[in-house]
Design an enzyme around this catalytic site. Structure first.
Site, mmCIF file in Angstrom:
data_model
loop_
_atom_site.group_PDB
_atom_site.id
_atom_site.type_symbol
_atom_site.label_atom_id
_atom_site.label_comp_id
_atom_site.label_asym_id
_atom_site.label_seq_id
_atom_site.Cartn_x
_atom_site.Cartn_y
_atom_site.Cartn_z
ATOM 1 N N CYS A 34 2.931 -2.388 5.860
ATOM 2 C CA CYS A 34 1.660 -1.663 5.929
ATOM 3 C C CYS A 34 1.624 -0.662 7.081
ATOM 4 C CB CYS A 34 0.497 -2.649 6.031
ATOM 5 S SG CYS A 34 0.486 -3.667 7.528
ATOM 6 N N HIS A 99 -3.203 -6.094 8.911
ATOM 7 C CA HIS A 99 -2.963 -5.192 7.779
ATOM 8 C C HIS A 99 -3.638 -3.860 8.082
ATOM 9 C CE1 HIS A 99 -1.767 -4.065 3.808
ATOM 10 N NE2 HIS A 99 -3.013 -3.825 3.418
ATOM 11 N N HIS A 111 -2.481 1.690 0.353
ATOM 12 C CA HIS A 111 -1.832 0.875 1.387
ATOM 13 C C HIS A 111 -0.555 0.260 0.835
ATOM 14 C CE1 HIS A 111 -3.883 -3.082 -0.106
ATOM 15 N NE2 HIS A 111 -3.949 -2.160 -1.046
#
Length: 296
Positions: A34, A99, A111
């Site tokens: 991420c 994240h 993402h």
């Protein structure tokens, strides 16, 4: 050169469904995680180099350096295209603990994530609820022409401890590092902080000691009330040690030097002097009450 949000979004869109998710192989071109995907997307959009693909812990400062502003910390906000979210409290968001991604409109994010094994577009709130509603931060670009401040290199310190910034902007983490200016080895934990006044049992099976200034112990070292001996590579020695012309014995389990005592080793008994040296040809006398005395 400033950050162009549309170029960042385009970088992510171009790789949607074409790359996989990996925390071990996160620098592309075939896989990212991420934070590395956000880093490379923004680099393509004009953001400055950090010297490495920053993780979620270091992304906060890097975003601010590049003209972003924290607009929400765990509080409702009106999302806009280009907003960047980071889930996980500072200090606990590295690795799987955090994240990040980018909003492409008021509801949806793009993402790189484990669930879809790559880059995908999803409803932010759905993914946030699915993740357990983690603590979050939101950054928005407010100064597209920001020029990052000169990076600080070498030893750095904050309320948690010391870390070391290399010339390329990276930092040692969960590893040994030889610092030339200190002429010594140090060890940095999984958050990048220097160990100080601590024992370390490394994955190589050996024990190491780092003093109050973080220096790795070598040779003889007094720790607490005991003496220990460490090889030149820092590993603690157990058993018999020949130091110059004398022999010493360090406990096979704890590593502490034995002294002023008899020790049994294999099939024999050995006398160690008060300073830990092995007695050279001691003379023993058995007293009438059975007490054994030694003359050295």
């Amino acid at each position: 050169m400033g950050v162009d949000i549309e170029k960042g979004v385009a970088w992510m869109q171009a790789r949607k469904g074409r790359v996989s998710y990996s925390m071990d192989f996160r620098d592309g071109p075939d896989s990212y995680d991420c934070s590395s995907s956000m880093y490379y997307a923004l680099r393509s959009a004009g953001a400055s180099s950090a010297g490495w693909a920053v993780n979620t812990e270091y992304m906060h400062a890097w975003l601010i350096e590049n003209g972003y502003e924290l607009i929400s910390e765990n509080a409702p906000w009106d999302a806009k295209r280009g907003d960047i979210f980071i889930w996980g409290r500072k200090g606990a968001s590295a690795g799987a603990g955090g994240h990040t991604g980018m909003f492409i409109d008021s509801d949806n994010i793009i993402h790189c994530n484990y669930a879809y094994d790559g880059i995908s577009v999803n409803d932010h709130d759905e993914r946030w609820y699915y993740a357990g509603q983690p603590y979050y931060y939101v950054y928005r670009l407010t100064n597209a022409n920001a020029q990052p401040a000169e990076k600080k290199l070498g030893w750095q310190k904050d309320a948690t401890g010391f870390w070391y910034a290399r010339a390329n902007g990276t930092y040692p983490k969960d590893e040994f590092e030889y610092i030339e200016e200190n002429k010594s080895w140090f060890y940095f934990d999984d958050q990048g902080y220097m160990l100080a006044e601590k024992w370390l049992k490394h994955t190589d099976g050996n024990w190491y000691w780092f003093d109050r200034d973080g220096y790795m112990a070598t040779s003889w070292k007094r720790i607490g009330e005991s003496w220990y001996y460490f090889n030149r590579d820092g590993s603690m020695v157990t058993g018999w040690i020949k130091y110059y012309d004398n022999w010493y014995y360090c406990d096979a389990t704890n590593g502490d030097m034995k002294s002023n005592a008899f020790i049994r080793y294999n099939d024999g008994w050995y006398l160690l002097l008060p300073d830990g040296r092995l007695a050279d040809k001691p003379q023993f006398t058995v007293e009438p009450d059975g007490l054994i005395t030694a003359k050295v």
